[in-house]
Design an enzyme around this catalytic site. Structure first.
Site, PDB file in Angstrom:
ATOM      1  CB  ALA A  33     -19.818  -9.735  -9.782  1.00  0.00           C
ATOM      2  CB  ALA A  43      -1.932 -24.374  -8.405  1.00  0.00           C
ATOM      3  CE  LYS A 105       4.259  -6.486  -3.555  1.00  0.00           C
ATOM      4  NZ  LYS A 105       3.110  -6.711  -2.751  1.00  0.00           N
ATOM      5  CD  GLU A 129      -6.840  -1.006  -6.488  1.00  0.00           C
ATOM      6  OE1 GLU A 129      -7.522  -0.516  -7.384  1.00  0.00           O
ATOM      7  OE2 GLU A 129      -5.939  -0.360  -5.903  1.00  0.00           O
ATOM      8  N   GLY A 134      -1.811  -2.562  -0.887  1.00  0.00           N
ATOM      9  CA  GLY A 134      -2.738  -3.584  -0.363  1.00  0.00           C
ATOM     10  C   GLY A 134      -4.190  -3.245  -0.553  1.00  0.00           C
ATOM     11  CD  GLU A 190       7.874 -11.212   4.226  1.00  0.00           C
ATOM     12  OE1 GLU A 190       8.106 -12.423   4.328  1.00  0.00           O
ATOM     13  OE2 GLU A 190       6.847 -10.751   3.719  1.00  0.00           O
ATOM     14  CG  ASP A 201       7.251  -3.869  -1.133  1.00  0.00           C
ATOM     15  OD1 ASP A 201       6.701  -4.748  -1.809  1.00  0.00           O
ATOM     16  OD2 ASP A 201       6.622  -3.072  -0.410  1.00  0.00           O
ATOM     17  CE  LYS A 205       3.909  -2.587  -2.046  1.00  0.00           C
ATOM     18  NZ  LYS A 205       4.043  -2.613  -0.595  1.00  0.00           N
ATOM     19  N   GLY A 302      -1.609  -7.745   4.583  1.00  0.00           N
ATOM     20  CA  GLY A 302      -2.473  -8.574   5.432  1.00  0.00           C
ATOM     21  C   GLY A 302      -3.477  -9.348   4.597  1.00  0.00           C
TER      22      GLY A 302
HETATM   23  N1  HSE Z   1       5.998  -6.160   2.508  1.00  0.00           N
HETATM   24  C1  HSE Z   1       5.053  -5.155   2.175  1.00  0.00           C
HETATM   25  C2  HSE Z   1       4.993  -4.120   3.287  1.00  0.00           C
HETATM   26  C3  HSE Z   1       3.659  -5.654   1.957  1.00  0.00           C
HETATM   27  O1  HSE Z   1       5.684  -4.239   4.291  1.00  0.00           O
HETATM   28  O2  HSE Z   1       4.252  -3.169   3.132  1.00  0.00           O
HETATM   29  C4  HSE Z   1       3.479  -6.291   0.645  1.00  0.00           C
HETATM   30  O3  HSE Z   1       3.761  -5.400  -0.385  1.00  0.00           O
END
Ligand code: HSE
Length: 436
Positions: A33, A43, A105, A129, A134, A190, A201, A205, A302
């Site tokens: 860098a 926070a 995202k 990014e 990920g 989740e 999700d 993306k 992750g």
């Molecule tokens: N929940 C997402 C997944 C990861 O299962 O790929 C975070 O975007």
């Protein structure tokens, strides 16, 4: 040179990973860098947990506004998620002249236009990014590595939870509900998996990738979003027999009259590399006119994989912090005054191939009726499979793969097929992409 000061908003899994990797690789990151990157403030609502992670040298506060209002902080990392408080904090940080790194995202896919405009006016960078796939540097690839190309299409496995579920369904022949419960028990899904399994999700993306690939505004509201909750184990088996795997793909494609932007389960030929991406892994296939096809594979979630992307953004910002804003990489790859208004097409206008599973009474003439409807609709059949009815059963499945056609023709044909007295259930339609 003085360290660049970073404020971290939200120290959950990814935040803790970012802190750990930044500390572990501090010296190498500084050499890249050109100056030290220091997380000076964190926070989090759970201040005790945060202190246990970052130790006593970092100021921990409960109220994130204390960070975005602090003139000593150069960059904020937003890892809170969602569109509520995260949006407010990002907009305030920008107004206060801070650069922003975010993995959010949902926020960018829905409010990206407002955020990038504000950042442009204030001359600060917004880097994201970690928001797509990920740890895979797909934003970097699209925004910088592939700038010579006219991107033709992108197809990605960009949700690890659903890819894990589909892999388990195929491997073990289990139904969706059973696998989802197991995925939750193992921590792959989740407790509330709605955004993942309903395709939201992945659509966030895909929306971000479509903007960068084609120089259009982020338009999540125009994306077709379909998850995997209605997929049957039998569809995965039939697809396999015909030489295909079913994956949840985020697809964006440039066609003659606009841009396709869609997330849905998709049959892909088994011999494609991307069809063999299993478990929670992610992969993005990009077709550019000069480079041809390039494939990016890795962990899409992750602590440390996502931290890898967050820190790459921190390094980019550190390197470019003193550059003229107009000499930095544009947020969405194209210069803001060069964005295009090419429309995102409604689903009825997209062109692809189809897998149709039709549950019929095993009666004379049923196949002829179905093929006549398809022929009348100018839909050409590519392959067909008829399951022999089990002993004593009076109904069976007919599987048809079509050649490419427009979605509106298939809508009409399905309505006509479902109106036949010999068709005993709703037709299952899964889109098919050759990705060649
Ligand atoms: N929940 C997402 C997944 C990861 O299962 O790929 C975070 O975007």
């Amino acid at each position: 040179m003085k360290p660049i000061k970073v404020g971290l908003l939200g120290i959950g899994t990814v935040g803790a990973g970012t802190f750990t990797v930044l500390k572990r690789n501090q010296e190498e990151i500084r050499r890249r860098a050109g100056r030290e990157i220091e997380i000076a403030m964190v926070a989090d609502l759970d201040t005790e947990r945060a202190k246990a992670i970052v130790g006593s040298s970092v100021v921990v506060v409960k109220d994130a506004h204390q960070i975005v209002d602090n003139p000593d902080i150069d960059i904020i990392i937003e890892l809170i998620g969602g569109y509520g408080i995260a949006r407010e904090l990002v907009m305030k940080a920008i107004a206060n002249g801070k650069h922003v790194v975010t993995a959010n995202k949902a926020l960018l896919a829905t409010h990206g236009t407002e955020i990038f405009r504000a950042a442009q006016e204030r001359g600060v960078m917004v880097a994201f990014e970690a928001a797509v796939a990920g740890g895979i540097p797909i934003i970097k690839a699209l925004r910088e590595g592939l700038t010579a190309n006219r991107i033709q299409w992108i197809a990605g496995i960009i949700n690890g939870t659903t890819n894990f579920i589909l892999s388990e369904m195929r491997d073990k022949g289990l139904d969706f509900d059973v696998v989802l419960k197991e995925a939750q028990r193992l921590g792959y899904a989740e407790a509330d998996p709605t955004f993942d399994i309903e395709g939201v999700d992945a659509a966030h993306k895909a929306t971000i990738m479509s903007a960068i690939a084609f120089g259009i505004p982020v338009q999540f509201d125009k994306a077709h979003v379909e998850g995997i909750t209605n997929l049957q184990a039998s569809d995965i088996r039939y697809a396999e027999k015909l030489g295909y795997r079913i994956k949840l793909l985020g697809i964006t494609k440039r066609v003659a009259n606009g841009i396709e932007l869609r997330v849905h389960p998709t049959l892909i030929p088994t011999n494609r590399l991307i069809a063999n991406v299993e478990g929670a892994m992610n992969a993005v296939l990009v077709q550019g006119d000069a480079v041809g096809a390039t494939l990016y594979y890795g962990k899409g979630a992750g602590a440390e994989p996502t931290a890898s992307a967050v820190i790459a953004d921190l390094v980019d910002i550190t390197r470019l912090a003193t550059a003229d804003p107009e000499h930095r990489v544009p947020y969405l790859a194209f210069q803001p005054n060069e964005m295009s208004d090419t429309p995102i097409l409604p689903m009825s206008e997209i062109t692809t191939s189809y897998y149709l599973r039709i549950c019929v009474a095993d009666k004379l003439g049923v196949m002829a009726d179905i093929t006549r409807i398809l022929a009348d609709g100018a839909i050409s059949i590519d392959a067909m499979l008829q399951k022999e009815p089990a002993d004593g059963e009076t109904q069976t499945d007919i599987i048809i793969l079509t050649h490419q056609t427009q979605e509106k023709h298939v809508d009409r044909a399905i309505a006509a097929i479902e109106a036949l007295s010999t068709v005993v259930a709703k037709v299952t339609r899964i889109r098919l992409e050759e990705l060649s």
